[in-house]
Design a protein around this motif. Sequence first.
Motif, short mmCIF file in Angstrom:
data_model
loop_
_atom_site.label_atom_id
_atom_site.label_comp_id
_atom_site.label_asym_id
_atom_site.label_seq_id
_atom_site.Cartn_x
_atom_site.Cartn_y
_atom_site.Cartn_z
N ASP A 40 3.01 4.11 -0.78
CA ASP A 40 3.68 2.90 -0.50
C ASP A 40 5.18 3.85 0.01
O ASP A 40 4.86 4.78 0.77
CB ASP A 40 4.29 2.00 -1.28
CG ASP A 40 4.62 2.35 -2.41
OD1 ASP A 40 5.23 3.53 -2.31
OD2 ASP A 40 4.96 1.12 -3.16
N LYS A 43 7.85 -3.59 1.44
CA LYS A 43 7.36 -3.94 1.55
C LYS A 43 5.96 -4.08 1.60
O LYS A 43 5.88 -5.17 3.47
CB LYS A 43 6.64 -5.26 0.53
CG LYS A 43 8.36 -5.45 -0.38
CD LYS A 43 7.68 -4.15 -1.12
CE LYS A 43 8.85 -4.48 -2.81
NZ LYS A 43 8.54 -3.35 -3.33
N PRO A 44 4.79 -3.10 2.44
CA PRO A 44 3.33 -3.70 3.12
C PRO A 44 3.14 -5.12 3.35
O PRO A 44 3.11 -5.97 2.22
CB PRO A 44 2.23 -3.07 2.07
CG PRO A 44 2.96 -3.39 0.96
CD PRO A 44 3.92 -2.85 0.97
N LYS A 49 0.01 -5.54 3.68
CA LYS A 49 -1.87 -5.85 3.47
C LYS A 49 -1.66 -4.60 2.43
O LYS A 49 -1.40 -3.34 3.04
CB LYS A 49 -2.54 -5.82 4.50
CG LYS A 49 -2.58 -7.33 5.68
CD LYS A 49 -3.60 -6.83 6.75
CE LYS A 49 -3.30 -8.28 7.63
NZ LYS A 49 -4.69 -7.68 9.05
N VAL A 50 -2.49 -5.19 1.64
CA VAL A 50 -2.94 -3.82 0.82
C VAL A 50 -4.99 -3.83 0.39
O VAL A 50 -4.91 -5.03 -0.23
CB VAL A 50 -2.29 -3.59 -0.90
CG1 VAL A 50 -2.90 -2.60 -1.43
CG2 VAL A 50 -1.06 -3.60 -0.81
N THR A 92 -5.93 3.53 -2.23
CA THR A 92 -5.64 2.33 -1.54
C THR A 92 -5.14 3.15 -0.29
O THR A 92 -4.21 3.74 0.08
CB THR A 92 -4.15 1.74 -2.69
OG1 THR A 92 -4.98 2.46 -3.63
CG2 THR A 92 -3.95 0.70 -2.44
N TYR A 120 -2.18 1.17 2.73
CA TYR A 120 -0.72 -0.35 2.62
C TYR A 120 -0.89 0.12 4.29
O TYR A 120 -1.21 0.85 4.85
CB TYR A 120 0.33 0.87 1.62
CG TYR A 120 0.67 1.00 0.81
CD1 TYR A 120 0.29 0.40 -0.41
CD2 TYR A 120 0.03 1.94 -0.15
CE1 TYR A 120 1.13 -0.50 -1.70
CE2 TYR A 120 -0.24 2.30 -1.24
CZ TYR A 120 -0.03 1.46 -1.69
OH TYR A 120 -0.42 1.38 -3.49
N TYR A 121 -0.65 -0.83 4.49
CA TYR A 121 -0.44 -1.77 5.88
C TYR A 121 1.35 -2.43 6.72
O TYR A 121 1.21 -3.20 6.03
CB TYR A 121 -1.51 -2.39 6.87
CG TYR A 121 -1.22 -3.14 8.33
CD1 TYR A 121 -1.57 -2.91 8.53
CD2 TYR A 121 -0.59 -4.32 8.59
CE1 TYR A 121 -1.62 -2.88 10.51
CE2 TYR A 121 -0.44 -4.77 9.70
CZ TYR A 121 -1.30 -3.67 10.70
OH TYR A 121 -1.10 -4.59 11.74
N TRP A 122 1.70 -1.87 7.66
CA TRP A 122 3.29 -2.29 8.31
C TRP A 122 2.63 -3.18 9.35
O TRP A 122 2.18 -1.69 9.80
CB TRP A 122 4.63 -1.72 7.60
CG TRP A 122 4.42 -1.05 5.99
CD1 TRP A 122 5.10 -2.01 5.21
CD2 TRP A 122 3.84 -0.12 5.58
NE1 TRP A 122 5.24 -1.00 4.03
CE2 TRP A 122 3.93 -0.08 4.32
CE3 TRP A 122 2.71 0.76 5.40
CZ2 TRP A 122 4.06 1.22 3.07
CZ3 TRP A 122 2.68 2.31 4.86
CH2 TRP A 122 3.04 1.87 3.55
#
Length: 218
Positions: A183, A188-189, A191-192, A203, A205-207
Amino acid sequence: MQLQQMLKLLVASVSVLSFGVAGCTEQRQLDAQAQQPTAPATQTAQPAPDTQTEQRQPDVPYVPTPQVVVDEMLQLANVKKGDVIYDLGSGDGRIPITAAQKYGTRGVGIDINPQRVQEANANAQKAGVTDLVEFRQQDLFKSDFGKATVVTLYLLPDINVKLRPQLFQQLKPGTRIVSHDFDMGEWKPEKVVQVEGPNRQHTLYYWVVPKQIPANLR
């Protein structure tokens, strides 16, 4: 007479042996010099735009992303043909190459390791997508990602956090970012996603880069 001949043969043997030892020593010195980093020469010509002259050790070890994870990363970022994807720490080039093959997306891979860049270019040629992708030997912290609409990365947590201000500074609002396994600290993302790989679970992580960067992330 026989003693003189023996002395001559002995002198000749010693000369040949000395020459052989000297030759081996010289070759070993040349090999050692070839393995040493070469000091950058002073040049008047400008370096190529896709290459930086300075060299340093990579920040992260090279670990290829499994293809199933590559596919999920591109799907999570909702990659489309009109996108421009920048892969930071691009390794063998599989993420930009896959995006070009599946979606016709233009891509740029950045890696500090010249061996990885050479390998990525060879893979792009084999895949027939050299018109869509390019790979640059650069230091991520001295690179420009401003044209990206999608950024992918597989680095380390501390490198992600160190890179975060640069991403905020260069990327336009709405740019999508997908990180494999790590991350970005306090950011904070949105979506995970868990992906089952060949040997373990991964895993993602999407931003999305916001219009206003929160004060605690600057």
